[in-house]
Design a protein around this motif. Sequence first.
Motif, PDB file in Angstrom:
ATOM      1  N   SER A 231      -0.062 -11.236  30.228  1.00  0.00           N
ATOM      2  CA  SER A 231       1.076 -10.306  30.097  1.00  0.00           C
ATOM      3  C   SER A 231       1.654  -9.949  31.458  1.00  0.00           C
ATOM      4  CB  SER A 231       0.634  -9.039  29.361  1.00  0.00           C
ATOM      5  OG  SER A 231       0.241  -9.333  28.034  1.00  0.00           O
ATOM      6  N   LEU A 232       0.787  -9.760  32.452  1.00  0.00           N
ATOM      7  CA  LEU A 232       1.266  -9.431  33.792  1.00  0.00           C
ATOM      8  C   LEU A 232       2.020 -10.598  34.427  1.00  0.00           C
ATOM      9  CD1 LEU A 232      -1.821  -7.435  35.087  1.00  0.00           C
ATOM     10  CD2 LEU A 232       0.494  -6.529  34.768  1.00  0.00           C
ATOM     11  N   VAL A 233       1.557 -11.817  34.176  1.00  0.00           N
ATOM     12  CA  VAL A 233       2.296 -12.989  34.684  1.00  0.00           C
ATOM     13  C   VAL A 233       3.660 -13.058  34.018  1.00  0.00           C
ATOM     14  CG1 VAL A 233       2.343 -15.510  34.812  1.00  0.00           C
ATOM     15  CG2 VAL A 233       0.206 -14.274  35.260  1.00  0.00           C
ATOM     16  N   GLU A 234       3.709 -12.833  32.705  1.00  0.00           N
ATOM     17  CA  GLU A 234       4.986 -12.846  31.997  1.00  0.00           C
ATOM     18  C   GLU A 234       5.932 -11.777  32.541  1.00  0.00           C
ATOM     19  OE1 GLU A 234       3.272 -14.351  27.643  1.00  0.00           O
ATOM     20  OE2 GLU A 234       3.710 -12.224  28.004  1.00  0.00           O
ATOM     21  N   ALA A 235       5.359 -10.674  33.019  1.00  0.00           N
ATOM     22  CA  ALA A 235       6.187  -9.591  33.569  1.00  0.00           C
ATOM     23  C   ALA A 235       6.544  -9.812  35.029  1.00  0.00           C
ATOM     24  CB  ALA A 235       5.460  -8.261  33.405  1.00  0.00           C
TER      25      ALA A 235
END
Length: 319
Positions: A231-235
């Motif tokens: 999720s952090l990579v996607e963000a």
Amino acid sequence: MTLSLRQLEAFVAVCDEGSFSKAAQRIHISQSGLSILVRELESSLGTRLFDRSTRHVLLTRAGEEFRAPCMRLLADLSRAVGNVKALEARQRGHVVVAAPPLLAARLLVGMAQVFRTEYPDITVGLLDIPAESILQRLQAGTVDIGFGAFASDQPDFAVEPLMRGPLMALLPKTHPLASRRTIPWAQMASAGLVMQAPGNPFRADLDRAFARLGLEPVVNVEVTQLSTVISLVEAGFGAAIMPPYAALLPANRKTVIRPISAPHLPSEIVMVTDALRAPSAASQAFREIAHSVVRKMRKAASDGGRTRRAAAISGDPAD
């Protein structure tokens, strides 16, 4: 001509022991009872099988001829009985399997679905728990099989390789490295990483890999769960290094997945069981299903379009 199983057992026991008294003890019968069985067998065959004296019991020529097929027959019957019992044992039971949340969602659920079809009367418990908890639960006996990126040098556990492939880079599409087909380790080290916190087995493997290569990674964020890393990579918080089952992630318009190369450091997903406990029939059945599912995945990857996403799990089988 009617031959009984007990007669054949008595004959083989005398052949093996060379003594009627020892043979009687072996098959738990009186010596007179054993003699009756042998005489009945000889009567049915119409020939003597043993030459008897007060000191020796020797096979006749007919006995020598009869011995090998008789032993094969008993061995085949024993195997058949064992196979039937094993099959019956797999008709009911319970097995508990565990994996880290992402692996459970992307791989374990599919295995459980196939298993339920093959063995509808065996119940399956699925646990999506942190990797560091799986080994503890295996030792406690509350989990039968664990899945994850565990090291093979686990003295208390039996480790079966399941899936082998390159470590993968997960990148925001806007990341400077996203346009590359493969990414060297040196560039990943300086890419600004989102990683799981120290103490996680996969993080420990990554730390050892960077140390062997003489690299000091730049870590932007540390979290507990791999799903949060994604999720952090996607963000846009940074890039991430993923185990080979990252190839199972659904397509995402915000990220890309690339193999990490130069040098090529493969990673394995393994099945782990407690080495001190014999597996139940249900547990053994699930292990067989797991291997079967992964073999089909590799075949589908090689028969299909061989996308990069599938290529990560279509490498050499982890035998």
